[in-house]
Write a protein that holds these residues in place. Sequence first.
Motif, short mmCIF file in Angstrom:
data_model
loop_
_atom_site.label_atom_id
_atom_site.label_comp_id
_atom_site.label_asym_id
_atom_site.label_seq_id
_atom_site.Cartn_x
_atom_site.Cartn_y
_atom_site.Cartn_z
N LYS A 185 0.84 -1.21 0.00
CA LYS A 185 0.00 0.00 0.00
C LYS A 185 0.88 1.25 0.00
CE LYS A 185 -3.80 -2.16 2.53
NZ LYS A 185 -4.44 -2.29 3.84
N TYR A 186 1.91 1.21 0.83
CA TYR A 186 2.83 2.35 0.94
C TYR A 186 3.46 2.67 -0.42
CZ TYR A 186 6.59 5.19 3.07
OH TYR A 186 7.45 6.21 3.41
N ALA A 187 3.91 1.62 -1.10
CA ALA A 187 4.54 1.81 -2.42
C ALA A 187 3.54 2.40 -3.42
CB ALA A 187 5.08 0.48 -2.94
N SER A 188 2.27 2.03 -3.27
CA SER A 188 1.25 2.57 -4.19
C SER A 188 1.00 4.06 -3.91
CB SER A 188 -0.05 1.77 -4.11
OG SER A 188 -0.80 2.10 -2.96
N LEU A 189 1.08 4.45 -2.65
CA LEU A 189 0.94 5.88 -2.30
C LEU A 189 2.07 6.68 -2.93
CD1 LEU A 189 0.08 5.98 1.54
CD2 LEU A 189 -1.35 6.82 -0.33
N ILE A 190 3.27 6.10 -2.92
CA ILE A 190 4.43 6.78 -3.51
C ILE A 190 4.24 6.95 -5.03
CG2 ILE A 190 6.89 6.52 -4.06
CD1 ILE A 190 7.25 5.20 -1.33
N GLU A 191 3.82 5.88 -5.69
CA GLU A 191 3.70 5.99 -7.15
C GLU A 191 2.58 6.96 -7.54
OE1 GLU A 191 4.19 2.37 -9.31
OE2 GLU A 191 3.82 3.34 -11.24
N GLY A 192 1.51 6.98 -6.75
CA GLY A 192 0.42 7.94 -7.01
C GLY A 192 0.91 9.38 -6.89
N MET A 193 1.75 9.63 -5.87
CA MET A 193 2.35 10.95 -5.68
C MET A 193 3.24 11.30 -6.87
SD MET A 193 5.59 12.07 -5.01
CE MET A 193 6.40 10.59 -4.37
N ASP A 194 4.01 10.32 -7.34
CA ASP A 194 4.92 10.55 -8.47
C ASP A 194 4.13 10.89 -9.74
OD1 ASP A 194 7.82 10.20 -9.55
OD2 ASP A 194 6.54 9.07 -10.94
N THR A 195 2.99 10.23 -9.92
CA THR A 195 2.14 10.54 -11.08
C THR A 195 1.66 11.99 -11.03
OG1 THR A 195 1.45 8.25 -11.31
CG2 THR A 195 -0.04 9.91 -12.24
N SER A 196 1.37 12.47 -9.83
CA SER A 196 0.96 13.86 -9.67
C SER A 196 2.06 14.80 -10.17
CB SER A 196 0.66 14.14 -8.19
OG SER A 196 0.56 15.52 -7.96
N LEU A 197 3.29 14.48 -9.81
CA LEU A 197 4.43 15.30 -10.27
C LEU A 197 4.47 15.32 -11.80
CD1 LEU A 197 7.09 16.86 -9.61
CD2 LEU A 197 8.26 14.64 -9.64
N GLY A 198 4.30 14.14 -12.39
CA GLY A 198 4.32 14.05 -13.85
C GLY A 198 3.16 14.81 -14.49
N ASP A 199 1.98 14.70 -13.89
CA ASP A 199 0.81 15.41 -14.43
C ASP A 199 1.05 16.92 -14.44
OD1 ASP A 199 -0.44 12.98 -14.74
OD2 ASP A 199 -1.83 13.23 -13.05
N ILE A 200 1.64 17.42 -13.37
CA ILE A 200 1.88 18.86 -13.28
C ILE A 200 2.95 19.28 -14.29
CG2 ILE A 200 2.80 20.69 -11.77
CD1 ILE A 200 1.28 19.24 -9.46
N MET A 201 4.01 18.47 -14.42
CA MET A 201 5.05 18.80 -15.40
C MET A 201 4.48 18.78 -16.83
SD MET A 201 8.23 16.65 -13.73
CE MET A 201 9.49 17.04 -14.96
N ASP A 202 3.64 17.78 -17.10
CA ASP A 202 3.01 17.70 -18.43
C ASP A 202 2.13 18.92 -18.70
OD1 ASP A 202 4.20 15.28 -18.86
OD2 ASP A 202 2.41 14.08 -18.42
N TYR A 203 1.40 19.31 -17.67
CA TYR A 203 0.50 20.46 -17.83
C TYR A 203 1.29 21.73 -18.13
CZ TYR A 203 -2.84 24.14 -16.92
OH TYR A 203 -3.62 25.26 -17.04
N LEU A 204 2.38 21.93 -17.38
CA LEU A 204 3.21 23.13 -17.61
C LEU A 204 3.70 23.17 -19.05
CD1 LEU A 204 5.37 23.12 -14.34
CD2 LEU A 204 3.54 24.73 -14.89
N ARG A 205 4.11 21.98 -19.54
CA ARG A 205 4.62 21.92 -20.91
C ARG A 205 3.50 22.22 -21.91
NH1 ARG A 205 8.58 17.12 -22.62
NH2 ARG A 205 6.69 15.93 -22.58
N SER A 206 2.31 21.68 -21.65
CA SER A 206 1.19 21.89 -22.57
C SER A 206 0.81 23.37 -22.63
CB SER A 206 -0.02 21.05 -22.15
OG SER A 206 -0.66 21.62 -21.03
#
Length: 523
Positions: free
Chosen positions: A293-314
């Motif tokens: 579960k802990y590892a899944s919380l980490i990957e979900g957080m990492d996806t958020s970072l990617g979503d924000i970076m993608d948005y900035l680029r868009s």
Amino acid sequence: MKFNLNISAKIKQYSLCVLTALVFSGGSFAQLSKKQSQSRPNIIVFMVDDMGWMDTSLPFGESVMPLNKRYHTPNMERLAREGMKFTNAYAQPVCTPTRVSMLTGMNSAHARITNWTSPAKNSPTDAGDNQFSSSEWNYNGLSPVAGIPHTIHATAFPQLLKDAGYFTVHIGKAHWGSSGTPGANPMNLGFIVNIAGHSAGHPQSYLSEDFYGNKPGKGSWQSVPDLQEYYGTGTFLTDALTKEAIKTIEKPINDKQPFYLNMAHYAIHDPIMADPRYHQKYVDAGLDPIEAKYASLIEGMDTSLGDIMDYLRSKKADKNTIVIFMSDNGGLSTVPPRGGPEHTQNLPLKAGKGSVNEGGIRVPMIVKWPSVTKPATIASQYVIIEDFFPTLLEMAKVIKYKTIQTIDGKSFMPILKNANFKDDSRSIIFHIPNKWTAVDGPGINYQSAIRKGDWKMVYDMRDRSKQLYNLKTDKGESNDVAAKNPEVVQSLSAALGKQLRQWKATMPLDKRTNITAPMPDEN
Ligand code: CA
């Protein structure tokens, strides 16, 4: 990859068309340049709660270690490829001390906020102890208003950014002050927008099915506010906060107004709940059920970072946006709530959250500042959370400002410009004259520590013992060399004692003698 190249080619094509049209229409070019030259950068601090130095597939040590292989954080890897990785970044051992330190530029010993603050006003959070009672620390947190008992009255940097024309946004966990005090509400600390931030230090639930803890009759201090539109939609809290952040920064980006986004995730603090988007893969990998579960919380957080970076680029805002990744303390290593053997969750670092050993204070940090930080660089100079205050203001070109408090932090701008920057003469200090948790652990409860160069000394207030480590050769703090280096112990004790006295730092009170525990340099 091919898809990305196509997009990038299209953007280039589009830009060329716009430029040609403007040159031929005459006059408008100046307007375009003015618009495009928003001279002050946007700044995002992407703050993760309770994330350890090893909770990532991005190695912060010299080599890839077993825990790096356990977790998947491709967007942290991407941010590090595009920016500068800090391998010796420090926070305080628990939440509020770090968060207030960041907002005020004060060391937590100076702010006298040395333990987490309760959402309930006037409620010290120290566990009971036979030897000590904790002295009068600021257990109501940070206050922008004078005269509130048990608070530190200080100027928060978002207020200074807002005064300088920044659009200031707080999303997620705040935890700066107790309910019923002004510091509980981020909007009193200089944020124009606050979504989901209040006095609590963790969410009651990450699940939209639980209304994030707002089910009628089931509310608590930890019910996450403001996210009604996601109730029952299957949106995990981490993702709901990301969507809110992206929605909120659209306006300043469109208006070319510089913004500051304090993207403060509740993840990965307990309750350790499975992020259903990623959980199964860690179960399949054979992890302990809690750790999956802990590892899944980490990957979900990492996806958020990617979503924000993608948005900035868009939005073509990526080139003018600084992204700073940070955690507010080391990974939790007490069992329960963590799974596995106790205090192994941050190996090779010792202990975890609550400890002044490296596992409690050394945290993952990455800074991407296009045109300033060189891609894929690594900085080994140590920095500490109070350094964010002067650095962020300098990034925003806010140079002359007045604060109520004296700033302890040092700008890390010289490091951003030169990854090899070195200053071994600086001392950084960690101070917990409190009982964070019922059971003592390595570096946990009534401890101070000082780092200077490669030396680190830990002072245990209970028995006044001192340990000395050379972090260059022993970042796991397994080889105490105090006895072999008495002169180093003496010099670090003097430096620590002097600074704590200057800050009027609190020390715990011995119940038998009614005398406060001695400073490290007192006989
Ligand atoms: Ca925390």
